[in-house]
Design an enzyme around this catalytic site. Structure first.
Site, PDB file in Angstrom:
ATOM      1  CG  ASP A 161      40.885  45.390  14.346  1.00 13.78           C
ATOM      2  OD1 ASP A 161      41.756  46.227  14.632  1.00 13.78           O
ATOM      3  OD2 ASP A 161      40.510  45.168  13.178  1.00 13.78           O
TER       4      ASP A 161
ATOM      5  CG  ASP B 136      44.502  46.344   6.648  1.00  9.22           C
ATOM      6  OD1 ASP B 136      44.232  47.045   5.640  1.00  9.22           O
ATOM      7  OD2 ASP B 136      43.643  45.645   7.213  1.00  9.22           O
TER       8      ASP B 136
ATOM      9  CG  ASP C  98      36.057  42.299  15.861  1.00  7.99           C
ATOM     10  OD1 ASP C  98      37.104  42.966  15.867  1.00  7.99           O
ATOM     11  OD2 ASP C  98      35.574  41.824  14.820  1.00  7.99           O
TER      12      ASP C  98
ATOM     13  CG  ASP D  80      41.935  57.328  18.926  1.00  6.07           C
ATOM     14  OD1 ASP D  80      42.779  57.733  19.750  1.00  6.07           O
ATOM     15  OD2 ASP D  80      42.204  57.091  17.730  1.00  6.07           O
TER      16      ASP D  80
END
Length: 496
Positions: free
Chosen positions: A147, A240, A149, A92
């Protein structure tokens, strides 16, 4: 009358905090009992390649130029048959991250990796929207999510997919590890707190058959489970946690694998940590508002599971109670000094201090994950536990405001935590990170005011010869001062 109201509010808040700490102690006991009885879970991996399911790995990305290539390279290196490993980079982004992703995707496609660069027309629904969009194009029956990281180990899929041989399993979560725990005191204290969740809380609840949560990343879902639970929804900031509860209320079972560790990067700037904490605490409050009554009314859940779910969904509300207890502790000194008729009440209040011992046991048990010798473990715990309490009480005002917004239903955009690609002091300075906001908010000023307020509490206690709350006020003054100082410092040194 005023004294009575203050004592009543203080006593009620202390009672609720005590109950929360007692629940944490119960989880510590459950974890200890489970670890004594059970060997580490060994998930059986199908020996035949043909028996392995197709897995779609989803990587939700929004402006992550510092870490996205590291993530893509790690996922492309997963030890899993190439024709059964589909990778979706759900991008995105609006900056140069787009080009970085395109370059790495093209490279790995040339190497024969099944990877695609997925762009959608708009960013509607934020991360939840991106994950949902990816599911309309994917091939796998299992969905792994990472994610930006995170750096998954090569064996991640083979260590997790075997759990889905049980048709009731809807999700498998793994333990977070930390790439940069030793970067600073702030990262050390974050790791100290997260380790407790990813050992004692997750194992403790899962071992008793209670409801646990997907942590947003480093886990694998059965696609059928996501769809049966109503899919990804973006009406909370913690999609989540929301999906986790909806899925388990549908009867799906979750499995937690403590022995499978997935490294990730901890925020190294105070304002990045605050962004993360705001989203987590407000999102948890939103999930409580959305799902708590459904949990309490579920006919197939026993009372113990409902009680654990109650404290789980409302755990961020503890920050509101901490702020209330903290603020009232200063007038409490004057009341104790001026109203001898309340002497017995203060004796009762002292009983609640045992809750701190309960919390200490909870965090002590969690340090077992470090695998330290007894002497080193004691040093590690006693150096970090008091500082951890100070830092997170210093964050309590910031987090309490997030909780209140969540409980009241005030909506705010999903703001992701800035990533840095920082694992050691010698790495590129985080201070040049273009995603950090360079501002000193009114909230930061209030944190400085709170520091002064509790320093006054220290002085009042000494003046009145009331020393019972002196350690508490010192901790609060240090905690709020620490948060305020680094919020200002990290804003001033960041030129973005």
């Amino acid at each position: 009358m005023t004294a009575f109201i203050i004592l009543s509010l203080y006593g009620l808040a202390m009672l609720l905090i005590f109950c929360y700490n007692a629940m944490q102690l119960q989880l510590a006991y459950s974890y200890w009992k489970f670890k004594r009885k059970a060997k580490q879970t060994v998930v059986q991996v199908p020996t035949s390649t043909s028996a392995l399911p197709i897995v779609t790995v989803q990587l939700p990305i929004y402006n992550e130029k510092y870490v996205v290539q590291r993530l893509i390279d790690a996922v492309a290196a997963l030890d899993y048959p190439q024709h059964k490993l589909e990778i979706q980079v759900l991008d995105d982004s609006t900056d140069e991250t787009i080009d970085l992703i395109a370059e790495r995707v093209a490279y790995w496609q040339q190497q024969g990796v099944w990877i695609s660069h997925v762009r959608r027309p708009n960013r509607e629904g934020f991360k939840a929207g991106a994950l949902a969009y990816g599911l309309t194009h994917n091939k796998g029956k299992l969905i792994a999510i990472f994610d930006a990281d995170f750096v998954p180990p090569t064996h991640f899929l083979k260590a997790t997919v075997g759990a889905f041989a049980n048709a009731d399993i809807g999700m498998v979560q793994t333990r977070w590890e930390h790439l940069n725990e030793d970067y600073s005191l702030m990262t050390q204290l974050q790791a100290f707190g997260l380790n407790a969740h990813f050992t004692v809380e997750q194992v403790g609840r899962n071992a008793q058959g209670h409801l646990i949560n997907f942590n947003g990343t480093a886990g694998v879902w059965r696609k059928q489970c996501i769809e049966d639970a109503g899919g990804w929804q973006s009406d909370t900031l913690t999609e989540d946690l929301d999906l986790s509860y909806r899925a388990q209320l549908k009867g799906w079972k979750f499995k937690y694998l403590e022995e499978v560790g997935t490294p990730a990067e901890l925020p190294v700037a105070m304002n990045a940590l605050k962004t993360q904490q705001f989203r987590w605490t407000k999102g948890a409050a939103e999930c409580a508002r959305k799902n708590l009554w459904k949990v309490l009314g579920a006919a197939d859940l026993n009372l113990s599971t409902k009680m654990h779910a109650l404290f789980h969904l409302l755990n961020s509300s503890m920050f509101v109670l901490v702020v209330l207890v903290s603020v009232l502790s200063l007038p409490l000194l004057f009341i104790k000094n001026a109203f001898v008729e309340y002497t017995q009440v203060f004796i009762y209040f002292s009983f609640f201090l045992t809750g701190t011992v309960f919390l200490g046991v909870f965090y002590w048990v969690s340090t077992s994950v470090k695998g330290l010798s007894k002497q080193r473990r004691q040093k590690y715990f006693f150096m970090r536990f008091p500082l951890f309490l100070a830092m997170y009480t210093g964050l309590s005002l910031h987090n309490a405001l997030a909780v209140v917004e969540g409980l009241l239903g005030k909506k705010t955009p999903f703001i992701r935590t800035p990533k840095f690609n920082i694992t050691k002091q010698q790495d590129q300075p985080w201070k040049s990170n273009q995603y950090l906001k360079n501002n000193i908010s009114l909230l930061t000023v209030l944190e400085g005011v709170f520091m002064v307020y509790f320093l006054v509490g220290v002085g009042v206690g000494i003046y009145l010869h009331e020393y019972g709350l002196l350690p508490f006020h010192l901790m609060l003054a240090f905690g709020f001062g620490y948060i305020c100082f680094y919020s200002v410092w990290h804003s001033l040194v960041n030129p973005a």
